[in-house]
Design a protein around this motif. Sequence first.
Motif, mmCIF file in Angstrom:
data_model
loop_
_atom_site.group_PDB
_atom_site.id
_atom_site.type_symbol
_atom_site.label_atom_id
_atom_site.label_comp_id
_atom_site.label_asym_id
_atom_site.label_seq_id
_atom_site.Cartn_x
_atom_site.Cartn_y
_atom_site.Cartn_z
ATOM 1 N N GLY A 154 0.760 -1.268 0.056
ATOM 2 C CA GLY A 154 0.079 0.045 0.185
ATOM 3 C C GLY A 154 0.852 1.299 0.012
ATOM 4 N N ASP A 155 0.272 2.028 0.057
ATOM 5 C CA ASP A 155 1.115 3.577 0.205
ATOM 6 C C ASP A 155 1.757 3.918 1.564
ATOM 7 N N GLN A 156 2.583 4.763 1.454
ATOM 8 C CA GLN A 156 3.314 5.144 2.828
ATOM 9 C C GLN A 156 2.378 6.170 3.489
ATOM 10 N N TYR A 157 2.582 6.044 4.827
ATOM 11 C CA TYR A 157 1.879 6.968 5.541
ATOM 12 C C TYR A 157 2.648 7.464 6.849
ATOM 13 N N GLU A 158 2.391 8.675 7.438
ATOM 14 C CA GLU A 158 3.132 9.104 8.469
ATOM 15 C C GLU A 158 2.432 8.934 9.865
ATOM 16 N N ILE A 159 2.993 8.582 10.697
ATOM 17 C CA ILE A 159 2.496 8.348 12.159
ATOM 18 C C ILE A 159 3.205 9.283 12.968
ATOM 19 N N ARG A 160 2.441 10.110 13.957
ATOM 20 C CA ARG A 160 3.007 11.032 15.070
ATOM 21 C C ARG A 160 2.909 10.888 16.513
ATOM 22 N N PRO A 161 3.326 9.484 17.086
ATOM 23 C CA PRO A 161 3.138 9.268 18.315
ATOM 24 C C PRO A 161 3.918 9.984 19.287
ATOM 25 N N ASP A 162 3.491 10.205 20.603
ATOM 26 C CA ASP A 162 4.377 11.085 21.596
ATOM 27 C C ASP A 162 5.855 10.251 21.846
ATOM 28 N N ALA A 163 5.836 9.079 21.541
ATOM 29 C CA ALA A 163 7.061 8.371 21.776
ATOM 30 C C ALA A 163 7.403 6.955 20.833
ATOM 31 N N VAL A 164 8.125 6.684 20.155
ATOM 32 C CA VAL A 164 8.173 5.464 19.596
ATOM 33 C C VAL A 164 9.346 4.388 20.144
ATOM 34 N N LEU A 165 8.893 3.260 20.321
ATOM 35 C CA LEU A 165 9.940 2.147 20.694
ATOM 36 C C LEU A 165 9.989 1.259 19.449
ATOM 37 N N PHE A 166 11.541 1.191 18.938
ATOM 38 C CA PHE A 166 11.762 0.011 17.855
ATOM 39 C C PHE A 166 12.412 -1.064 18.622
ATOM 40 N N ALA A 167 11.714 -2.003 18.358
ATOM 41 C CA ALA A 167 12.088 -3.460 18.675
ATOM 42 C C ALA A 167 12.050 -4.583 17.563
ATOM 43 N N LEU A 168 13.110 -4.383 16.388
ATOM 44 C CA LEU A 168 12.771 -4.834 15.098
ATOM 45 C C LEU A 168 13.699 -6.159 15.027
ATOM 46 N N GLY A 169 14.426 -6.632 16.153
ATOM 47 C CA GLY A 169 15.210 -7.644 16.194
ATOM 48 C C GLY A 169 16.479 -7.806 15.545
ATOM 49 N N GLY A 170 16.972 -8.759 15.432
ATOM 50 C CA GLY A 170 18.642 -9.037 14.903
ATOM 51 C C GLY A 170 18.593 -9.320 13.349
ATOM 52 N N GLY A 171 19.190 -10.385 12.891
ATOM 53 C CA GLY A 171 19.082 -10.649 11.370
ATOM 54 C C GLY A 171 19.251 -11.754 11.274
ATOM 55 N N SER A 172 19.164 -12.896 12.123
ATOM 56 C CA SER A 172 18.969 -14.335 11.501
ATOM 57 C C SER A 172 17.675 -14.633 11.110
ATOM 58 N N TYR A 173 17.443 -15.822 10.444
ATOM 59 C CA TYR A 173 16.022 -16.265 10.014
ATOM 60 C C TYR A 173 15.167 -15.109 9.475
ATOM 61 N N ALA A 174 15.680 -14.548 8.754
ATOM 62 C CA ALA A 174 14.984 -13.158 8.204
ATOM 63 C C ALA A 174 13.720 -13.457 7.783
ATOM 64 N N HIS A 175 13.441 -14.656 7.157
ATOM 65 C CA HIS A 175 11.999 -14.889 6.725
ATOM 66 C C HIS A 175 10.947 -14.772 8.071
ATOM 67 N N MET A 176 11.572 -14.940 9.158
ATOM 68 C CA MET A 176 10.647 -14.828 10.328
ATOM 69 C C MET A 176 10.207 -13.220 10.688
ATOM 70 N N GLY A 177 10.806 -12.334 9.955
ATOM 71 C CA GLY A 177 10.599 -10.861 10.180
ATOM 72 C C GLY A 177 11.725 -9.881 10.308
ATOM 73 N N ALA A 178 12.659 -10.549 11.250
ATOM 74 C CA ALA A 178 13.879 -9.532 11.705
ATOM 75 C C ALA A 178 14.899 -9.671 10.536
ATOM 76 N N ASP A 179 14.727 -8.860 9.596
ATOM 77 C CA ASP A 179 15.784 -8.960 8.498
ATOM 78 C C ASP A 179 16.953 -8.133 8.430
ATOM 79 N N ALA A 180 16.833 -6.929 9.434
ATOM 80 C CA ALA A 180 17.971 -6.112 9.449
ATOM 81 C C ALA A 180 17.946 -4.944 8.422
#
Length: 410
Positions: A154-180
Amino acid sequence: MTASASSTRNVAIIGAGPAGLIAAQRLAEAGVKVVVYEAKPSVARKFLLAGRGGLNLTHSEDILSFLSRYADGESWVKDWIAGFSPEDLRAWSLDLGVETFIGTSGRVFPEDFRAKGLLRAWLQRLGQLGVELKTNQRWVGFATDGVMMQEKEGDQYEIRPDAVLFALGGGSYAHMGADAKWIPVFKEQGVEVTPLQASNVGFNVPWSDFFKNSFQGQPLKNIALKIDGKCKPGEAMLTRYGIEGNAIYALSASLREQLSRDGEMILKIDLKPSMNETHLLNKLKSGPGRKSLSSYLKSQLKLTSQAVALLREFTDSADFSEMPKLAELIKNCPVKLTGLASMDKAISTAGGIKQSSVDKNLMLKAFTGYFVAGEMLDWEAPTGGYLLQACFSSGVYAAGKITDYLHQKS
Ligand SMILES: Cc1cc2nc3c(=O)[nH]c(=O)nc-3n(C[C@H](O)[C@H](O)[C@H](O)COP(=O)(O)OP(=O)(O)OC[C@H]3O[C@@H](n4cnc5c(N)ncnc54)[C@H](O)[C@@H]3O)c2cc1C
């Protein structure tokens, strides 16, 4: 649950693995409105995968031994665990209705070994707390006052929360989601990132065709690995490409270092750690006589077929006619390692956002109000429950600091 000044505040958590979800729970319990954005169609895929082989949540050893599993200089992990200990993790699981138990090795597991039931109860709790989970939503970059997201295709959109936490994982088993894929985007913004490397990973071994065809998938039980004066008892698994398993993972940082220096190396395996060399020699003093060496070693020492074949793989069979030499080889069976297996086969990755790029609250120095947690940070630990514990503890820590930050803002 009490309403607080922060109840009017909202936080976006990006990445629905254990670090992101535990932070979501803690923030929602503190009265914060939380939306979790996850790139994949479902949440916590790696957590579920971890449960397939037995979800090792944490470890029961004393806290000083526990903390010593994290590399020197990783004092930040110690701060996180001080606020959410292995006992706290077990209590959290129990609070969700899932009892844990201590296995024979001291490792802690949910009662059914699996992640599925625990995750189900956890997601139900998050729902009750009002946490909104948005799947198929990928974070794609920073924006002036928020972050850029993209719905799948889909299209890109912007969000403006009061704070953001990134918890994107490492780089193993990329097909599980954490693709670095976050790394270049963070680096572009001046965030320092130690390059990711495979950790808790297998090693390539140039097996003969006979060996790999006959013994791939077979375990080596009750062995000990020897390197740099360290001796690690445990188990390993013989694979088509090489060797993996708990004892190997425990030494993976030292093995990786030596391989990157020397290109290849010989790992010594003690195939009979319960006997010293003198005891072993005593057992072997009669010699095989008319028996084959293989059946002699099986009957005298209870060595398995794969252990006997391993003994032959990188040695000269002429050495087997002298019992003292044979005993020495059984205590120091050489296995040639030629490299690390690919990052995609690793249980975890070392490297990530450097401690110098975040403040003591796990907030990025480059961006006020943007926090980070979990495996995407630069720390390393062996398997044994130390990985999940640090992810959970960092998520709890970051959630506490975000709550403080929101209070200061209001
Ligand atoms: C086979 C296997 C077995 C394991 N077993 C154990 C074990 O028994 N015990 C143990 O302690 N550890 C184990 N681990 C390691 C453990 O699972 C990880 O360390 C842990 O899941 C990391 O948690 P995390 O929350 O930091 O990241 P992840 O669990 O990797 O979660 C990160 C999430 O972020 C999402 N994401 C990534 N990029 C984006 C983006 N741009 N936008 C939106 N979402 C995004 C991903 O899809 C993912 O859902 C195992 C790992 C593997 C691969």
